[in-house]
Structure formats: C-alpha cells, structure tokens
Design an enzyme around this catalytic site. Sequence first.
Site, mmCIF file in Angstrom:
data_model
loop_
_atom_site.group_PDB
_atom_site.id
_atom_site.type_symbol
_atom_site.label_atom_id
_atom_site.label_comp_id
_atom_site.label_asym_id
_atom_site.label_seq_id
_atom_site.Cartn_x
_atom_site.Cartn_y
_atom_site.Cartn_z
ATOM 1 N N LYS A 24 2.411 38.273 12.865
ATOM 2 C CA LYS A 24 1.156 37.822 13.472
ATOM 3 C C LYS A 24 0.165 37.349 12.402
ATOM 4 C CE LYS A 24 0.966 41.743 15.794
ATOM 5 N NZ LYS A 24 2.355 42.219 15.713
ATOM 6 N N ILE A 25 -0.042 38.189 11.371
ATOM 7 C CA ILE A 25 -1.034 37.828 10.348
ATOM 8 C C ILE A 25 -0.498 36.693 9.476
ATOM 9 C CG2 ILE A 25 -2.350 38.701 8.376
ATOM 10 C CD1 ILE A 25 -2.237 41.497 9.789
ATOM 11 N N ASP B 68 11.075 35.926 5.403
ATOM 12 C CA ASP B 68 11.057 36.925 6.477
ATOM 13 C C ASP B 68 12.443 36.925 7.112
ATOM 14 O OD1 ASP B 68 10.770 38.357 8.892
ATOM 15 O OD2 ASP B 68 8.650 37.838 9.035
ATOM 16 N N CYS C 182 -2.924 42.134 1.292
ATOM 17 C CA CYS C 182 -3.805 42.701 2.331
ATOM 18 C C CYS C 182 -2.944 43.377 3.380
ATOM 19 C CB CYS C 182 -4.653 41.607 2.980
ATOM 20 S SG CYS C 182 -5.861 40.909 1.865
ATOM 21 N N SER C 183 -1.726 43.829 2.988
ATOM 22 C CA SER C 183 -0.867 44.468 4.004
ATOM 23 C C SER C 183 -0.864 45.982 3.826
ATOM 24 C CB SER C 183 0.543 43.885 3.973
ATOM 25 O OG SER C 183 1.157 44.082 2.722
ATOM 26 N N ARG C 184 -0.067 46.485 2.903
ATOM 27 C CA ARG C 184 -0.034 47.932 2.691
ATOM 28 C C ARG C 184 0.128 48.252 1.219
ATOM 29 N NH1 ARG C 184 -2.489 48.839 6.222
ATOM 30 N NH2 ARG C 184 -2.181 50.115 8.056
ATOM 31 N N ASP D 125 -6.297 44.558 -1.410
ATOM 32 C CA ASP D 125 -7.154 45.238 -0.432
ATOM 33 C C ASP D 125 -6.628 46.638 -0.130
ATOM 34 O OD1 ASP D 125 -9.289 45.322 1.533
ATOM 35 O OD2 ASP D 125 -7.762 45.081 3.090
ATOM 36 N N GLU E 64 -5.134 55.764 -1.432
ATOM 37 C CA GLU E 64 -6.483 55.362 -1.018
ATOM 38 C C GLU E 64 -7.309 56.606 -0.736
ATOM 39 O OE1 GLU E 64 -6.349 52.441 2.131
ATOM 40 O OE2 GLU E 64 -4.940 51.188 1.010
ATOM 41 N N HIS F 106 -9.896 48.246 1.283
ATOM 42 C CA HIS F 106 -9.202 48.200 2.584
ATOM 43 C C HIS F 106 -10.129 47.644 3.676
ATOM 44 C CE1 HIS F 106 -5.679 50.208 4.919
ATOM 45 N NE2 HIS F 106 -6.129 49.148 5.573
ATOM 46 N N LEU F 107 -10.548 46.406 3.423
ATOM 47 C CA LEU F 107 -11.530 45.774 4.326
ATOM 48 C C LEU F 107 -10.906 44.774 5.291
ATOM 49 C CD1 LEU F 107 -14.557 44.961 1.947
ATOM 50 C CD2 LEU F 107 -14.311 46.845 3.572
ATOM 51 N N GLY F 108 -9.557 44.649 5.253
ATOM 52 C CA GLY F 108 -8.901 43.602 6.045
ATOM 53 C C GLY F 108 -9.349 43.554 7.498
HETATM 54 N N1 LIG Z 1 -5.609 45.251 5.153
HETATM 55 C C1 LIG Z 1 -5.838 45.543 6.401
HETATM 56 O O1 LIG Z 1 -6.888 46.044 6.740
HETATM 57 C C2 LIG Z 1 -4.800 45.239 7.442
HETATM 58 C C3 LIG Z 1 -5.212 44.847 8.723
HETATM 59 C C4 LIG Z 1 -4.227 44.588 9.680
HETATM 60 C C5 LIG Z 1 -2.875 44.741 9.355
HETATM 61 N N2 LIG Z 1 -2.531 45.139 8.115
HETATM 62 C C6 LIG Z 1 -1.124 45.247 7.731
HETATM 63 O O2 LIG Z 1 -0.568 43.940 7.645
HETATM 64 C C7 LIG Z 1 0.843 44.008 7.812
HETATM 65 C C8 LIG Z 1 1.321 42.890 8.738
HETATM 66 O O3 LIG Z 1 0.751 43.040 10.013
HETATM 67 P P1 LIG Z 1 1.174 42.094 11.250
HETATM 68 O O4 LIG Z 1 0.261 42.458 12.363
HETATM 69 O O5 LIG Z 1 1.282 40.688 10.811
HETATM 70 O O6 LIG Z 1 2.618 42.677 11.539
HETATM 71 P P2 LIG Z 1 3.828 41.936 12.286
HETATM 72 O O7 LIG Z 1 4.725 43.014 12.729
HETATM 73 O O8 LIG Z 1 3.327 40.970 13.283
HETATM 74 O O9 LIG Z 1 4.533 41.120 11.126
HETATM 75 C C9 LIG Z 1 5.251 41.729 10.091
HETATM 76 C C10 LIG Z 1 6.356 40.769 9.680
HETATM 77 O O10 LIG Z 1 7.019 41.314 8.551
HETATM 78 C C11 LIG Z 1 8.392 40.992 8.679
HETATM 79 N N3 LIG Z 1 9.172 41.882 7.843
HETATM 80 C C12 LIG Z 1 9.551 43.158 8.100
HETATM 81 N N4 LIG Z 1 10.279 43.640 7.071
HETATM 82 C C13 LIG Z 1 10.348 42.650 6.153
HETATM 83 C C14 LIG Z 1 10.964 42.545 4.879
HETATM 84 N N5 LIG Z 1 11.667 43.559 4.358
HETATM 85 N N6 LIG Z 1 10.828 41.380 4.204
HETATM 86 C C15 LIG Z 1 10.127 40.355 4.736
HETATM 87 N N7 LIG Z 1 9.542 40.385 5.948
HETATM 88 C C16 LIG Z 1 9.647 41.529 6.646
HETATM 89 C C17 LIG Z 1 8.669 41.126 10.152
HETATM 90 O O11 LIG Z 1 9.812 40.384 10.527
HETATM 91 C C18 LIG Z 1 7.418 40.549 10.768
HETATM 92 O O12 LIG Z 1 7.565 39.169 11.047
HETATM 93 C C19 LIG Z 1 1.125 45.423 8.315
HETATM 94 O O13 LIG Z 1 1.563 46.204 7.216
HETATM 95 C C20 LIG Z 1 -0.233 45.925 8.759
HETATM 96 O O14 LIG Z 1 -0.325 47.312 8.713
HETATM 97 C C21 LIG Z 1 -3.460 45.382 7.144
HETATM 98 O O1 LIG Z 2 -3.335 48.611 9.871
HETATM 99 C C1 LIG Z 2 -4.467 48.203 10.069
HETATM 100 O O2 LIG Z 2 -4.891 47.909 11.201
HETATM 101 C C2 LIG Z 2 -5.356 47.997 8.916
HETATM 102 O O3 LIG Z 2 -4.873 48.575 7.768
HETATM 103 C C3 LIG Z 2 -6.783 48.330 9.171
HETATM 104 O O4 LIG Z 2 -7.058 49.665 8.993
HETATM 105 P P1 LIG Z 2 -8.525 50.232 9.326
HETATM 106 O O5 LIG Z 2 -8.787 49.954 10.757
HETATM 107 O O6 LIG Z 2 -8.464 51.673 9.072
HETATM 108 O O7 LIG Z 2 -9.493 49.513 8.498
#
Ligand SMILES: NC(=O)c1ccc[n+]([C@@H]2O[C@H](COP(=O)([O-])OP(=O)(O)OC[C@H]3O[C@@H](n4cnc5c(N)ncnc54)[C@H](O)[C@@H]3O)[C@@H](O)[C@H]2O)c1
Ligand SMILES: O=C(O)[C@H](O)COP(=O)(O)O
Length: 526
Positions: free
Chosen positions: A149-150, A169, A228-230, A254, A259, A278-280
């Site tokens: 999605k992101i 991916d 900005c993922s994990r 991020d 943390e 962690h402001l994503g």
């Molecule tokens: N920084 C933040 O505040 C923040 C905010 C929202 C989400 N996130 C993080 O962002 C990440 C992505 O979120 P999303 O909503 O797009 O998730 P999503 O599930 O929609 O997308 C994740 C993608 O990663 C792919 N994937 C899984 N394993 C993989 C691998 N080994 N190699 C390559 N691709 C792989 C999946 O096929 C999928 O398309 C998550 O870790 C989520 O927790 C962080």
């Molecule tokens: O996975 C998430 O949704 C993000 O890391 C955001 O986390 P937070 O809502 O605690 O800021």
Amino acid sequence: MAKVLVSDPIDQAGIDILSQVATVDIKTGLSSEELAQIIPEYDALMIRSGSRVTQEIIEAGTQLKIIGRAGVGVDNVDVNAATRKGIVVVNSPEGNTIAAAEHALAMMLALSRYIPDANASVKSGNWDRKSFIGAEVYKKTLGIVGLGKIGSHVATAAKAMGMKLLAYDPFISTERADQLGCRLVEMDVLLQESDYITLHIPKTSETTHLINADAIAKMKPNARIINCSRGGIIDEMALYNALKEGKIAGAALDVYETEPLGDSPLKSLEKQVILTPHLGASTTEAQVNVAIDVAEQIRDVLLGLPARSAVNIPGLGPDVLEELRPYMQLAETLGNLVGQLAGGRVEQLVVKLQGELATNKSQPIVVAALKGLLSQALRERVNYVNASIEAKERGIRVIETRDAAVRDYAGSLHLEAKGSLGEHSVTGALLGDSEIRITDIDEFPVNVPPSQNMLFTLHRDMPGIIGKIGSLLGSFNVNIASMQVGRKIVRGDAVMVLSLDDPLPDGILDEITKVSGIRDAYTVTL
Ligand SMILES: NC(=O)c1ccc[n+]([C@@H]2O[C@H](COP(=O)([O-])OP(=O)(O)OC[C@H]3O[C@@H](n4cnc5c(N)ncnc54)[C@H](O)[C@@H]3O)[C@@H](O)[C@H]2O)c1
Ligand SMILES: O=C(O)[C@H](O)COP(=O)(O)O
C-alpha cells in the site's frame, strides 16, 4: 458497562466512539509492569506503537476480548499469545498509508537538499549557501523495496516527479508493477542501480538486517536510503560505518532497532543523515483515520459483532462473513453434534464441503466446525480466533475435502470425527437462507432441525421399539417434542432422533441402552 484502556495517544474521534459503549480510561506512558497490573479489569486495549503488549500482559488480561492497534504494524503485540487466548487483534491497514508514504517522500527530498541542516544553520544566525548544494531526484532511479500500500503510493508520486522506478517485492506480479510504472527486479539489481532506495516492507525473520554490510557494499556511492517501515530492517551499525566511510551518500530513518533511539552513533553524523522519531503516521488526518477505524472495531467486538480487520482471524473479512455466516452456523452446530456423538478424545475431523459450498472459501467453515467440536471441552474459551490453534494443540488432524457433485441440497456440509471411542459422521444443510437441517447421522438419512436437548439411538428397526423408548422417557417425565427414524433397509439398522423439551435426567441413558434392540444411545445438548 465494558471497560477500555487506551494506553497510547489516540485521537479524540476514536475515544468518542468507544465512549458510546464503554467506560474509557486513558493512561499513557505505562511501564509493562504497570500495564500488566491494571489490565485484568479491562475488556479491550487500544494502543499505538508506544505500548508493548507482551505475553505476560495478555495472560494477565483475563477479561480482554480485543486489542486494537491504531496503525498498521502489530509487531509490538504478541499476536500468538493473544490468539491462543481467543483475543481478537485488529489494526487499521490503510488509515495511515498516505501519511507514511508522504513522510518517505519528504525524507527523500529533505535528504537530497539537506533541509534540516540548512534550516538549523539559518536559525543559528548563518547564511551559508555553499555547504548545502543538493541533488535533484528528477530522472534519478528510485528502488522501492515492498510494493504494497505505502510502496505503491510512493511509486505513483515519485513517477510524477520524473523518477525512474525499480521495485523488489517477491509477492507482487509483474502486471501490478507495470501498472505503477515500476520495473520489477531482483534485490541485487535494485541495490546496484538505485540512486535512492526506500523500504516499505514488514519486519520479519527474512527482512531483519536485509540491508546489512553486504547489501550496502552493492549500492552506488551516491546512493541514499530511506527507512520509514520498521527498525531492524537496516543493520544500523553497518549503515553507520558505510556513511562514515563515505561508501554511500545518505540515509533518512524514521524507525530504529530500539525505540526511542538511544545513544546511537548515527546521531553524530551530519547533513548526510536525517533522523525522525517514528513520525510516519503522525498527521492529523492519519490519526483521525486510524482512531476511528480501530475504535469502531473495538465497539463492534464489544457488542458481539465481527471486526473488519482482525489480523488473527485469517480469511474472515466482513464480505466473507456476510456470505458464509449461515454456513458457519451450520458448521458449528454439526461440529458440536459430531463431537458429542464421538465423545472422548477426537483425533481426526474430516470436513467435506458439498454442492455449491464446495466452491466457497473453506477456512471459515473449518474454523467454525472446530469451534463447535471443541465447545464441549472448552465452553466459552473457544472462539473463531483460537479454534484452529486449540485443535492443533490437542493433536486433532483436520482433513478438508470438497465434492461439488453432491446435489441433495444446494450446499451441504459433512463432518466425520474419529476419536478414542469410535467414529461418527453427520451431514447438514440449510433450508432457505439460514434454517439448519441435520440430514444424515452415521450415514442414515434424516431431516431434523437441531434442538437444545436431543437423544440419538442406534437400534434394530423392529416393531415396538419406538413405543418402549417413549414410555421410558415418559416415566422420567421427559416430554418428546419430535421424533424421527432414519433407516436404509426395512428391519435393518436404524437411527432414532428425538428432540426433547427437557434435559435427560442422570441414569436414563443406561436404561435406554438396556432396551432390547437398542445398540447405542447418545444424549446431545446443542
Ligand atoms: N513509519 C511509520 O510510522 C509507518 C506507518 C505506517 C506503516 N509503517 C510500516 O510500513 C510497512 C509497509 O506498510 P504497508 O501498509 O505498505 O504494508 P503492505 O502489507 O501493504 O505492503 C508490504 C509489502 O511488502 C512486501 N514484502 C513482504 N515481504 C517482503 C520481502 N521479504 N521482500 C520484499 N517485499 C516484501 C509484501 O508483498 C507487500 O507488498 C510496514 O512495516 C508498516 O508497519 C510504518
Ligand atoms: O505501523 C504503523 O502504523 C506505524 O508504525 C505508525 O505507528 P504509530 O501509530 O505508533 O505512530
């Protein structure tokens, strides 16, 4: 009234929804010990990434029915422990997608133009224009790891800025990547050809330290990486060394291995590194979205309704639930019935989806059948969340089969339970949209609705036997509501199914089995 604990900052819009059905306590900044101490009094827990919901906290949550994560990642929740206890875990899969994608894009641009350092420089009284000559992203190559999605939103926006896109991916089709204007490549190609790399994947055992010293060694010297993922997907020490030695041009992070970020050497690096806390997901819009999304699910679960984004009830989305609910009810009833007929310890359950049901998703049906099967042993402790795990832990082997050719009813379900005391089978179907009919007991055809108190006998089909059972029940003051016999041949073996107005008193089953011609008798409470 139910009680909900909110242990991280959540937008008021969510609190307002929870308050319609529960008393809401907001207590943020609790330690794990404090959380474990107060959790026993709560029916639901609502969190963000700030609370770590460990097995100890889940074990202590004796009233807990649901844990709601107002965001995407549930890696701060011990989902397995929750599943084992039948606690639903929900998240908001899309509420902060745009916020996280925009943060990654902002990080990429800020890193390219040294915006944080230039800003700090002006604010400290300087007018230094030479130190901040940046780079354009236009016509540069962006490597997106994770095109979910992101990652997809990042791709769309980056395309509009004139970037060339690569994506890695393994779970995404070439067609989907093409649609987004991305060339799907292997990870090594992405590492070697990208000017910018942005990570949008979950943290798993496979992705932990995906970006390590070896991966960084494959990157271009002008490469900049954004995470900005994990935290933990990048090996922070390897990244620090590479940045310090000038092997790559920059990094914007991020999220971190630990943390809040402690005493990290990354903090000592200058304009080539940007660190945000962690402001994503931290936009007003995203916080309203996730708060409403998750609060609505907590409200629904507390009202006994299903949750739309439960992460530990696979395959049970609202659309599936709507369509399969009557069949799940059928599966649960038949599971309960066959479990009681089998008695003792069930070792194997065969679930056969027949007719139009054979073309449906089987998992919710199997889960419902297991819930019914285990309900005698586990009572209200078993639910759709933990039924599969409980069955596995009890060593129950589940075999699913399908037979679309069975056409006695539009769709029917056949269950066979093999256990320590023998083997029994039941079949059932729906009359109209939702009326359950038991259509077969141990391969004897019948047509009876389930009722709370039932008596089943296996007997010899001979004159007088029905009368004897009727008199015996009468002598114990048990009223018969309905009775039906199922047989394959006249005067052969047969089953008798009785619906009773009253539960059978103790001892009557022994008397029934003493009646001449009765081979076996079973009481069932549904
Ligand atoms: N920084 C933040 O505040 C923040 C905010 C929202 C989400 N996130 C993080 O962002 C990440 C992505 O979120 P999303 O909503 O797009 O998730 P999503 O599930 O929609 O997308 C994740 C993608 O990663 C792919 N994937 C899984 N394993 C993989 C691998 N080994 N190699 C390559 N691709 C792989 C999946 O096929 C999928 O398309 C998550 O870790 C989520 O927790 C962080
Ligand atoms: O996975 C998430 O949704 C993000 O890391 C955001 O986390 P937070 O809502 O605690 O800021």
